[in-house]
Design an enzyme around this catalytic site. Structure first.
Site, PDB file in Angstrom:
ATOM      1  CG  HIS A   1       6.962  31.239  26.889  1.00  0.00           C
ATOM      2  ND1 HIS A   1       6.473  30.088  27.460  1.00  0.00           N
ATOM      3  CD2 HIS A   1       6.913  32.179  27.861  1.00  0.00           C
ATOM      4  CE1 HIS A   1       6.143  30.315  28.721  1.00  0.00           C
ATOM      5  NE2 HIS A   1       6.402  31.593  28.995  1.00  0.00           N
TER       6      HIS A   1
ATOM      7  CG  MET B   1       1.639  38.521  32.593  1.00  0.00           C
ATOM      8  SD  MET B   1       3.025  39.475  33.254  1.00  0.00           S
ATOM      9  CE  MET B   1       4.400  38.486  32.640  1.00  0.00           C
TER      10      MET B   1
ATOM     11  CG  ASP C   1       5.440  35.190  29.469  1.00  0.00           C
ATOM     12  OD1 ASP C   1       5.190  34.113  30.042  1.00  0.00           O
ATOM     13  OD2 ASP C   1       6.583  35.519  29.107  1.00  0.00           O
TER      14      ASP C   1
ATOM     15  CG  MET D   1       1.774  34.026  34.517  1.00  0.00           C
ATOM     16  SD  MET D   1       3.261  34.957  34.099  1.00  0.00           S
ATOM     17  CE  MET D   1       3.173  34.900  32.315  1.00  0.00           C
TER      18      MET D   1
ATOM     19  CG  MET E   1       6.720  30.096  37.210  1.00  0.00           C
ATOM     20  SD  MET E   1       6.953  30.677  35.506  1.00  0.00           S
ATOM     21  CE  MET E   1       7.749  32.258  35.753  1.00  0.00           C
TER      22      MET E   1
ATOM     23  CG  HIS F   1       3.390  31.196  31.460  1.00  0.00           C
ATOM     24  ND1 HIS F   1       4.571  31.759  31.909  1.00  0.00           N
ATOM     25  CD2 HIS F   1       2.712  30.807  32.570  1.00  0.00           C
ATOM     26  CE1 HIS F   1       4.607  31.713  33.221  1.00  0.00           C
ATOM     27  NE2 HIS F   1       3.496  31.147  33.656  1.00  0.00           N
TER      28      HIS F   1
ATOM     29  CB  SER G   1       9.596  34.809  26.745  1.00  0.00           C
ATOM     30  OG  SER G   1       8.656  35.727  27.276  1.00  0.00           O
TER      31      SER G   1
ATOM     32  CG  ASP H   1       8.950  31.417  31.983  1.00  0.00           C
ATOM     33  OD1 ASP H   1       9.772  32.316  31.700  1.00  0.00           O
ATOM     34  OD2 ASP H   1       7.721  31.554  31.837  1.00  0.00           O
TER      35      ASP H   1
HETATM   36  C1  DX5 Z   1       7.787  35.947  33.668  1.00  0.00           C
HETATM   37  C2  DX5 Z   1       7.499  35.292  32.355  1.00  0.00           C
HETATM   38  C3  DX5 Z   1       8.675  34.918  31.544  1.00  0.00           C
HETATM   39  C4  DX5 Z   1       9.568  36.033  31.133  1.00  0.00           C
HETATM   40  C5  DX5 Z   1      10.971  35.537  31.282  1.00  0.00           C
HETATM   41  O1  DX5 Z   1       6.614  36.082  34.394  1.00  0.00           O
HETATM   42  O2  DX5 Z   1       6.747  34.112  32.560  1.00  0.00           O
HETATM   43  O3  DX5 Z   1       8.318  34.122  30.421  1.00  0.00           O
HETATM   44  O4  DX5 Z   1       9.382  36.480  29.826  1.00  0.00           O
HETATM   45  O5  DX5 Z   1      11.812  36.591  31.058  1.00  0.00           O
HETATM   46  P1  DX5 Z   1      13.372  36.500  31.286  1.00  0.00           P
HETATM   47  O6  DX5 Z   1      13.875  35.426  30.382  1.00  0.00           O
HETATM   48  O7  DX5 Z   1      13.824  37.855  30.908  1.00  0.00           O
HETATM   49  O8  DX5 Z   1      13.576  36.192  32.741  1.00  0.00           O
HETATM   50 ZN    ZN Z   2       6.353  32.661  30.837  1.00  0.00          ZN
END
Ligand code: DX5
Ligand code: ZN
Length: 229
Positions: free
Chosen positions: A32, A36, A34, A67, A136, A65, A7, A174
């Site tokens: 991956h 947001m 993320d 969010m 999650m 992903h 990620s 994740d």
């Molecule tokens: C959290 C993200 C994850 C995040 C995980 O909202 O969706 O993908 O990067 O990070 P770690 O592996 O550090 O928990």
């Molecule tokens: Zn993620």
């Protein structure tokens, strides 16, 4: 086969392409991403322009992903930027089936994500149309949070449902997955393993990815042996 999805949330954004390359050398097979928006989750990251920027630097598939509120409005932009897989949160999709169909219509692999507080049963009707289900194991928004162990039961339940329903979607996990928790998630049935801080934290992404995958594959091999017995 278990796979590592590094990620990039935990990478060094000033050296994003180098970090992606290091994670790939270490054995990561999907990147991956993320996304947001500061509304659905209390943090802001990046969107399609960053996907477009990484695209020429790796051949690996990009797993986005989302969010974000109203993901439907951005599906076409992510497709144009070069995304290969898109996961949308069950919690924000008023018309979940339509959102997943929209992703598939744009030539990407559709995935659905559930927060720790959302039940697996809320996905039964869409399971036949998804490429992957993302469980999650922290509340989304930040890297480096502590793994929530009750998410293991949700992965195991999904694995049972997949068998009972004769489906072949993949199970992704994740949040808080690191060298200490990877064996448990693999034993629970997860195959697409997202890891941020465990890969891009101290030690270097290449070495961290290698040792993470070793632990994951060892857990997988133990399970196969048990199945044979
Ligand atoms: C959290 C993200 C994850 C995040 C995980 O909202 O969706 O993908 O990067 O990070 P770690 O592996 O550090 O928990
Ligand atoms: Zn993620």
């Amino acid at each position: 086969m278990v796979e590592l999805l590094p990620s990039i949330l935990s990478s060094d954004f000033a050296h994003l392409a180098d970090d992606v390359a290091a994670a790939e050398r270490g054995g990561g097979t999907v990147i991956h991403v993320d996304v947001m928006d500061g509304h659905f989750v209390p943090n802001i990251t990046f969107g399609p322009p960053v996907v477009k920027a990484i695209r020429p630097f790796t051949k690996l598939p990009l797993d986005c992903h989302l969010m974000i509120e109203n993901p439907d409005a951005f599906i076409a932009d992510f497709a144009a930027a070069g995304a290969d897989m898109i996961s949308v949160h069950q919690e924000v999709c008023r018309h979940l089936h339509r959102s997943l169909q929209l992703i598939a219509d744009h030539g990407m692999k559709p995935g659905v994500v559930i927060n720790p507080g959302t039940p697996v049963d809320s996905l039964i009707e869409v399971l036949p149309m998804v490429h992957h289900v993302l469980v999650m194991s922290v509340n989304p928004g930040f890297g480096g949070q502590k793994f929530l162990p009750f998410s293991l039961e949700k992965m195991a339940y999904l694995s049972e449902l997949r068998h009972e329903m004769h489906l072949n979607f993949r199970i992704e996990v994740d949040g808080g997955v690191g060298h200490d928790t990877v064996a448990q998630v693999v034993e629970a049935g997860a195959e697409m393993l997202v890891a941020g801080s465990a890969i891009f934290g101290p030690g270097g992404a290449e070495a961290n990815a290698k040792s993470f995958l070793e632990a994951a594959r060892a857990a997988e091999a133990r399970m196969e042996e048990e199945d044979e017995e």
